[in-house]
Design a protein around this motif. Structure first.
Motif, short mmCIF file in Angstrom:
data_model
loop_
_atom_site.label_atom_id
_atom_site.label_comp_id
_atom_site.label_asym_id
_atom_site.label_seq_id
_atom_site.Cartn_x
_atom_site.Cartn_y
_atom_site.Cartn_z
N MET A 177 -1.24 -9.01 0.31
CA MET A 177 -1.90 -9.96 1.21
C MET A 177 -0.83 -10.84 1.87
SD MET A 177 -4.95 -12.66 0.36
CE MET A 177 -3.99 -13.93 -0.41
N ASP A 178 -0.96 -11.01 3.18
CA ASP A 178 0.00 -11.84 3.92
C ASP A 178 -0.11 -13.30 3.53
OD1 ASP A 178 1.12 -9.80 5.48
OD2 ASP A 178 -0.42 -9.99 7.03
N THR A 179 1.05 -13.96 3.52
CA THR A 179 1.11 -15.40 3.32
C THR A 179 2.29 -15.95 4.11
OG1 THR A 179 1.18 -17.19 1.71
CG2 THR A 179 2.59 -15.32 1.26
N ARG A 232 -4.49 1.74 1.95
CA ARG A 232 -5.68 1.60 2.80
C ARG A 232 -5.99 0.12 2.97
NH1 ARG A 232 -10.05 1.66 -0.93
NH2 ARG A 232 -9.08 1.97 -2.94
N ARG A 233 -6.60 -0.17 4.08
CA ARG A 233 -6.93 -1.56 4.43
C ARG A 233 -8.31 -1.89 3.89
NH1 ARG A 233 -4.39 -5.98 7.30
NH2 ARG A 233 -6.12 -7.34 7.72
N TRP A 234 -8.44 -3.07 3.29
CA TRP A 234 -9.73 -3.58 2.86
C TRP A 234 -9.66 -5.10 2.99
CZ3 TRP A 234 -11.64 -6.63 -1.26
CH2 TRP A 234 -13.03 -6.61 -1.38
N GLY A 235 -10.45 -5.65 3.89
CA GLY A 235 -10.41 -7.09 4.13
C GLY A 235 -9.01 -7.53 4.51
N PRO A 236 -8.48 -8.57 3.86
CA PRO A 236 -7.13 -9.05 4.20
C PRO A 236 -6.02 -8.28 3.47
CG PRO A 236 -8.08 -10.46 2.53
CD PRO A 236 -9.15 -9.44 2.91
N PHE A 237 -6.37 -7.22 2.75
CA PHE A 237 -5.42 -6.53 1.89
C PHE A 237 -5.01 -5.16 2.42
CE2 PHE A 237 -8.39 -8.94 -0.84
CZ PHE A 237 -7.50 -9.89 -1.32
N ILE A 278 -3.08 -8.95 -6.96
CA ILE A 278 -2.74 -9.32 -5.59
C ILE A 278 -1.27 -9.71 -5.55
CG2 ILE A 278 -3.15 -10.97 -3.72
CD1 ILE A 278 -6.06 -11.17 -4.76
N LEU A 279 -0.56 -9.16 -4.58
CA LEU A 279 0.84 -9.47 -4.34
C LEU A 279 0.94 -10.16 -2.99
CD1 LEU A 279 0.68 -6.43 -5.71
CD2 LEU A 279 3.14 -6.64 -5.51
N LEU A 280 1.54 -11.33 -2.96
CA LEU A 280 1.76 -12.01 -1.69
C LEU A 280 2.95 -11.40 -0.99
CD1 LEU A 280 1.10 -15.72 -2.70
CD2 LEU A 280 -0.46 -14.07 -1.65
N ALA A 281 2.88 -11.35 0.35
CA ALA A 281 3.92 -10.70 1.14
C ALA A 281 4.04 -11.36 2.50
CB ALA A 281 3.58 -9.22 1.32
N ARG A 282 5.21 -11.24 3.08
CA ARG A 282 5.42 -11.70 4.46
C ARG A 282 4.76 -10.74 5.44
NH1 ARG A 282 5.84 -16.15 3.02
NH2 ARG A 282 7.73 -16.98 2.13
N ASP A 283 4.80 -9.44 5.12
CA ASP A 283 4.19 -8.41 5.95
C ASP A 283 3.51 -7.44 4.99
OD1 ASP A 283 3.61 -6.09 7.43
OD2 ASP A 283 5.37 -6.32 8.71
N ASP A 341 11.13 -5.11 -4.19
CA ASP A 341 10.40 -4.77 -2.97
C ASP A 341 10.86 -5.73 -1.87
OD1 ASP A 341 8.91 -7.17 -3.07
OD2 ASP A 341 6.98 -6.17 -3.04
N PRO A 342 10.39 -5.59 -0.64
CA PRO A 342 10.87 -6.44 0.46
C PRO A 342 10.63 -7.94 0.26
CG PRO A 342 9.71 -4.53 1.34
CD PRO A 342 9.50 -4.52 -0.15
N ASN A 343 9.74 -8.32 -0.65
CA ASN A 343 9.43 -9.73 -0.89
C ASN A 343 10.12 -10.28 -2.13
OD1 ASN A 343 7.22 -10.03 1.22
ND2 ASN A 343 6.61 -8.22 0.07
#
Length: 167
Positions: free
Chosen positions: A51-53, A32-37, A9-14, A110-112
């Motif tokens: 995943m957004d944070t 692809r989208r799966w749950g919050p990911f 899991i990678l945390l991201a702003r978007d 990457d952007p984060n």
């Protein structure tokens, strides 16, 4: 059953924009989208789940083993987007690539701020690398960090994940 790396899991702003960025840079299918990911899947079926944070994002490092053709395509996208890149994980060799283990490698963010690495040969795969090190000293001594190829502890390292056909 054999053990295989499945996901991280990678945390991201978007998360969508971040997953789109990685998939586009690596030439992989759309996330692809799966749950919050938003999941980016590599050719060996490992997933990078964005995943957004709104909290702190701890920088992580992700290495991708790619073939020569994929390296050229990805490196061209880095330059086309005018992204900063480095030959080393410590980001002390800007606008350079490396030739570790008789292959090619480069790092970009990457952007984060996660550090993405692409390499054409697994580290330690060249003859004598384990015994002599990259420059005849400690293994990894030329990777831009005191003490070898271990990046500063700004985040965790992830296992090598392949993209495309490796050399």
């Amino acid at each position: 059953m054999a053990i295989h790396f499945n996901h991280t899991i990678l945390l991201a702003r978007d998360s969508k924009a971040s997953a789109d960025f990685l998939a586009d840079m690596l030439g992989l299918p759309a996330p692809r989208r799966w749950g919050p990911f938003y999941m980016v899947t590599t050719d060996n079926d490992a997933n990078l789940d964005y995943m957004d944070t709104e909290g702190e994002i701890v920088r992580q490092h992700y290495a991708f083993l790619v073939g020569d053709g994929e390296f050229e395509a990805i490196f061209n996208r880095i330059r086309e987007r005018d992204l900063r890149y480095w030959a080393d994980p410590g980001q002390r060799k800007p606008s350079e690539t490396n030739d570790h283990d008789s292959g090619r490698g480069v790092y970009f963010e990457d952007p984060n701020g996660h550090l993405v690495e692409i390499i054409t040969r697994p580290y330690g795969s060249a003859a004598g690398i384990r015994e002599l090190g990259a420059k005849g000293g400690e293994p990894g001594a030329d990777y831009g960090q005191p003490g070898g190829n271990i990046p500063e502890r700004r985040g965790a390292a992830a296992p090598l994940i392949s993209v495309g056909a490796a050399a």
